[in-house]
Motif scaffolding. Structure first.
Motif, PDB file in Angstrom:
ATOM      1  N   SER A 107       0.830  -1.203   0.000  1.00 51.33           N
ATOM      2  CA  SER A 107       0.000   0.000   0.000  1.00 51.33           C
ATOM      3  C   SER A 107       0.867   1.256   0.000  1.00 51.33           C
ATOM      4  N   MET A 108       0.219   2.385  -0.139  1.00 48.02           N
ATOM      5  CA  MET A 108       0.922   3.666  -0.128  1.00 48.02           C
ATOM      6  C   MET A 108       1.298   4.106   1.286  1.00 48.02           C
ATOM      7  N   LYS A 109       0.801   3.405   2.287  1.00 48.70           N
ATOM      8  CA  LYS A 109       1.045   3.828   3.671  1.00 48.70           C
ATOM      9  C   LYS A 109       2.509   3.635   4.051  1.00 48.70           C
ATOM     10  N   CYS A 110       3.133   4.712   4.476  1.00 48.06           N
ATOM     11  CA  CYS A 110       4.540   4.686   4.881  1.00 48.06           C
ATOM     12  C   CYS A 110       4.726   5.643   6.062  1.00 48.06           C
ATOM     13  N   ASN A 111       5.724   5.354   6.898  1.00 43.63           N
ATOM     14  CA  ASN A 111       6.087   6.374   7.875  1.00 43.63           C
ATOM     15  C   ASN A 111       7.004   7.390   7.197  1.00 43.63           C
ATOM     16  N   MET A 112       7.300   8.459   7.867  1.00 49.54           N
ATOM     17  CA  MET A 112       8.024   9.557   7.217  1.00 49.54           C
ATOM     18  C   MET A 112       9.454   9.188   6.839  1.00 49.54           C
ATOM     19  N   ASN A 113       9.978   8.113   7.380  1.00 55.90           N
ATOM     20  CA  ASN A 113      11.340   7.696   7.071  1.00 55.90           C
ATOM     21  C   ASN A 113      11.397   6.534   6.083  1.00 55.90           C
ATOM     22  N   GLN A 114      10.249   6.177   5.520  1.00 54.94           N
ATOM     23  CA  GLN A 114      10.183   5.062   4.575  1.00 54.94           C
ATOM     24  C   GLN A 114       9.760   5.574   3.202  1.00 54.94           C
ATOM     25  N   SER A 115      10.561   5.300   2.189  1.00 54.46           N
ATOM     26  CA  SER A 115      10.227   5.741   0.840  1.00 54.46           C
ATOM     27  C   SER A 115       9.338   4.712   0.147  1.00 54.46           C
ATOM     28  N   PRO A 116       8.281   5.145  -0.525  1.00 51.51           N
ATOM     29  CA  PRO A 116       7.475   4.216  -1.327  1.00 51.51           C
ATOM     30  C   PRO A 116       8.296   3.501  -2.392  1.00 51.51           C
ATOM     31  N   LEU A 117       9.395   4.126  -2.820  1.00 48.76           N
ATOM     32  CA  LEU A 117      10.233   3.511  -3.849  1.00 48.76           C
ATOM     33  C   LEU A 117      10.853   2.219  -3.354  1.00 48.76           C
ATOM     34  N   GLY A 145      -1.420   2.152  -4.105  1.00 45.32           N
ATOM     35  CA  GLY A 145      -0.103   1.566  -3.915  1.00 45.32           C
ATOM     36  C   GLY A 145       0.433   0.874  -5.142  1.00 45.32           C
ATOM     37  N   PHE A 146       1.104  -0.270  -4.930  1.00 41.86           N
ATOM     38  CA  PHE A 146       1.837  -0.934  -6.006  1.00 41.86           C
ATOM     39  C   PHE A 146       1.574  -2.437  -5.976  1.00 41.86           C
ATOM     40  N   MET A 147       1.562  -3.033  -7.164  1.00 43.87           N
ATOM     41  CA  MET A 147       1.468  -4.483  -7.278  1.00 43.87           C
ATOM     42  C   MET A 147       2.568  -4.982  -8.201  1.00 43.87           C
ATOM     43  N   ALA A 148       2.960  -6.248  -8.022  1.00 50.11           N
ATOM     44  CA  ALA A 148       3.942  -6.874  -8.894  1.00 50.11           C
ATOM     45  C   ALA A 148       3.605  -8.350  -9.042  1.00 50.11           C
ATOM     46  N   SER A 149       3.916  -8.894 -10.204  1.00 47.60           N
ATOM     47  CA  SER A 149       3.662 -10.299 -10.494  1.00 47.60           C
ATOM     48  C   SER A 149       4.422 -10.680 -11.757  1.00 47.60           C
ATOM     49  N   THR A 150       4.500 -11.951 -12.031  1.00 46.75           N
ATOM     50  CA  THR A 150       5.021 -12.420 -13.315  1.00 46.75           C
ATOM     51  C   THR A 150       3.878 -12.871 -14.221  1.00 46.75           C
ATOM     52  N   ASP A 151       2.654 -12.625 -13.793  1.00 46.27           N
ATOM     53  CA  ASP A 151       1.460 -13.004 -14.553  1.00 46.27           C
ATOM     54  C   ASP A 151       0.654 -11.746 -14.877  1.00 46.27           C
ATOM     55  N   PRO A 152       0.562 -11.359 -16.157  1.00 45.25           N
ATOM     56  CA  PRO A 152      -0.129 -10.102 -16.506  1.00 45.25           C
ATOM     57  C   PRO A 152      -1.629 -10.148 -16.275  1.00 45.25           C
ATOM     58  N   VAL A 153      -2.236 -11.319 -16.423  1.00 39.62           N
ATOM     59  CA  VAL A 153      -3.679 -11.441 -16.203  1.00 39.62           C
ATOM     60  C   VAL A 153      -3.977 -11.330 -14.710  1.00 39.62           C
ATOM     61  N   ALA A 154      -3.184 -12.028 -13.902  1.00 42.40           N
ATOM     62  CA  ALA A 154      -3.402 -12.021 -12.454  1.00 42.40           C
ATOM     63  C   ALA A 154      -3.208 -10.639 -11.856  1.00 42.40           C
ATOM     64  N   ILE A 155      -2.182  -9.907 -12.308  1.00 39.81           N
ATOM     65  CA  ILE A 155      -1.944  -8.576 -11.731  1.00 39.81           C
ATOM     66  C   ILE A 155      -3.064  -7.617 -12.123  1.00 39.81           C
ATOM     67  N   ASP A 156      -3.605  -7.765 -13.338  1.00 31.22           N
ATOM     68  CA  ASP A 156      -4.743  -6.928 -13.727  1.00 31.22           C
ATOM     69  C   ASP A 156      -5.984  -7.274 -12.908  1.00 31.22           C
ATOM     70  N   LYS A 157      -6.222  -8.568 -12.705  1.00 28.89           N
ATOM     71  CA  LYS A 157      -7.405  -8.990 -11.937  1.00 28.89           C
ATOM     72  C   LYS A 157      -7.280  -8.539 -10.483  1.00 28.89           C
ATOM     73  N   ALA A 158      -6.086  -8.666  -9.906  1.00 33.35           N
ATOM     74  CA  ALA A 158      -5.880  -8.244  -8.515  1.00 33.35           C
ATOM     75  C   ALA A 158      -6.031  -6.736  -8.371  1.00 33.35           C
ATOM     76  N   SER A 159      -5.514  -5.989  -9.342  1.00 32.11           N
ATOM     77  CA  SER A 159      -5.634  -4.525  -9.311  1.00 32.11           C
ATOM     78  C   SER A 159      -7.090  -4.111  -9.438  1.00 32.11           C
ATOM     79  N   TYR A 160      -7.787  -4.732 -10.382  1.00 28.83           N
ATOM     80  CA  TYR A 160      -9.205  -4.447 -10.596  1.00 28.83           C
ATOM     81  C   TYR A 160     -10.017  -4.750  -9.326  1.00 28.83           C
ATOM     82  N   ASP A 161      -9.787  -5.913  -8.770  1.00 31.50           N
ATOM     83  CA  ASP A 161     -10.539  -6.318  -7.579  1.00 31.50           C
ATOM     84  C   ASP A 161     -10.270  -5.382  -6.402  1.00 31.50           C
TER      85      ASP A 161
END
Length: 354
Positions: free
Chosen positions: A9-19, A295-311
């Motif tokens: 997720s995008m949630k971070c403390n002030m000393n943690q970079s989303p990157l 936030g961010f998602m990652a996968s090696t499956d393009p269909v699964a990452i789209d379905k997870a993002s959509y959901d």
């Protein structure tokens, strides 16, 4: 069988970079096993049309490029020219647009190569596994000839597919002008006689001999759908019918995406769920987001990452904001077709990474 999708997720403390979260996600995907030293790696993204402000922020590329460089790979940023007339219609304007939108060498220290030639003419035919509409896909040659592919997506809505993510970035994003024309249109380009001045530039650009000139240009049955005439016309008198049925367009996109993914076999996909606006980043402007940044998602499956993002978007919003934005289509048609042809996984296991 389900696929692994990693989410932070995008949630971070002030000393943690989303990157740093993006680095963790791609490491979970096994980036060091997939990409190796001296692998010329196409990093596929969308540079955003000039005037649009919702496109992927260049800063989100930094953890990806840092990791690939640490491995010893040779990454380059890439996209393909558009079928429509705009700042990304040819490689000269496209490169200028990329720099204007913040993707220049001074920012990311990474070369940019537009993948389908000066005017979208360069492509390689890749096999579509189990394709029902296509047996092969016209994919930009630079992408097809790369050693490896890394795909980073801006997940958002889309006026013709409901949403745009990894599959659309693979398909429309990796296709040449002729490939885009195949997906977007069921007919050949047409000429608006009121705009046409009979200058003949479209005829000179046509390798198929499909254009004749009299009072205005005319396109005949010899047309192969390469769409070179579109970018050649100085008066924007040549265009295509974008009203192909949305469900058919989604099926075509799935099959083109399957061709690219199958060609490379192992690809890491990152989806950035920020500025989730209703429409594509190809527009020269954008509406307000449909929902807050997730936030961010990652996968090696393009269909699964789209379905997870959509959901995730639908679950967080408490309603299908994509269906609500575009009631004339079903955003999940693409998942149904992917399942039908055996491409990727619509079932996934979501692992939360902090």
């Amino acid at each position: 069988m389900s696929a692994k999708v990693y989410y932070s997720s995008m949630k971070c403390n002030m000393n943690q970079s989303p990157l740093n979260k993006i680095k963790k996600l791609i490491n979970k995907c096994g980036i060091t096993d997939i990409y190796g030293k001296n692998d010329i790696t196409a990093v596929k993204l969308h540079f955003g049309e000039y005037g649009n402000t919702a496109f992927l922020r260049p800063v989100y590329l930094r953890p990806v490029l840092e990791t690939l460089n640490r491995i010893g790979a040779k990454p380059f940023l890439t996209d393909t020219n558009t079928l429509y007339i705009g700042m990304r219609t040819n490689s000269v304007d496209h490169l200028h647009n990329a720099v204007l939108n913040g993707f220049g060498y001074s920012t990311l220290q990474t070369p940019i190569i537009i993948a389908d030639g000066l005017k979208g003419e360069s492509y390689t035919n890749l096999e579509v596994p189990n394709g029902e509409i296509y047996k092969s896909a016209k994919i930009a040659s630079v992408i097809a000839n790369a050693d490896k592919l890394f795909v980073i997506n801006h997940f958002k809505g889309h006026e013709m597919t409901g949403f745009g993510g990894a599959m659309k970035n693979l398909a429309m994003g990796c296709a040449s002008r002729a490939g885009k024309n195949e997906m977007h249109s069921s007919v050949r380009p047409t000429v608006d006689p009121e705009k046409c001045t009979a200058c003949g530039r479209c005829k000179m650009a046509c390798d198929a001999g499909a254009i004749t000139i009299s009072k205005h240009a005319s396109i005949n049955d010899k047309c192969v759908g390469c769409a070179m005439c579109i970018s050649a016309c100085p008066k924007h008198a040549v265009d295509v019918d974008y009203n192909v049925a949305c469900d058919t367009l989604q099926q075509k996109i799935v099959e083109y995406a399957a061709a690219v993914h199958s060609h490379f076999k192992e690809v890491v996909y990152v989806s950035v769920l920020t500025s989730i606006v209703p429409a594509c980043d190809c527009h020269g402007g954008n509406d307000a987001p449909l929902i807050h940044d997730l936030g961010f998602m990652a996968s090696t499956d393009p269909v699964a990452i789209d379905k997870a993002s959509y959901d995730l978007v639908v679950k967080t919003a408490g309603k299908d904001v994509f269906q609500e934005a575009w009631p004339h289509l079903n955003p999940q048609d693409s998942f149904a077709h992917a399942k039908k042809i055996g491409f990727g996984n619509t079932e996934y296991e979501l692992e939360i990474i902090k």
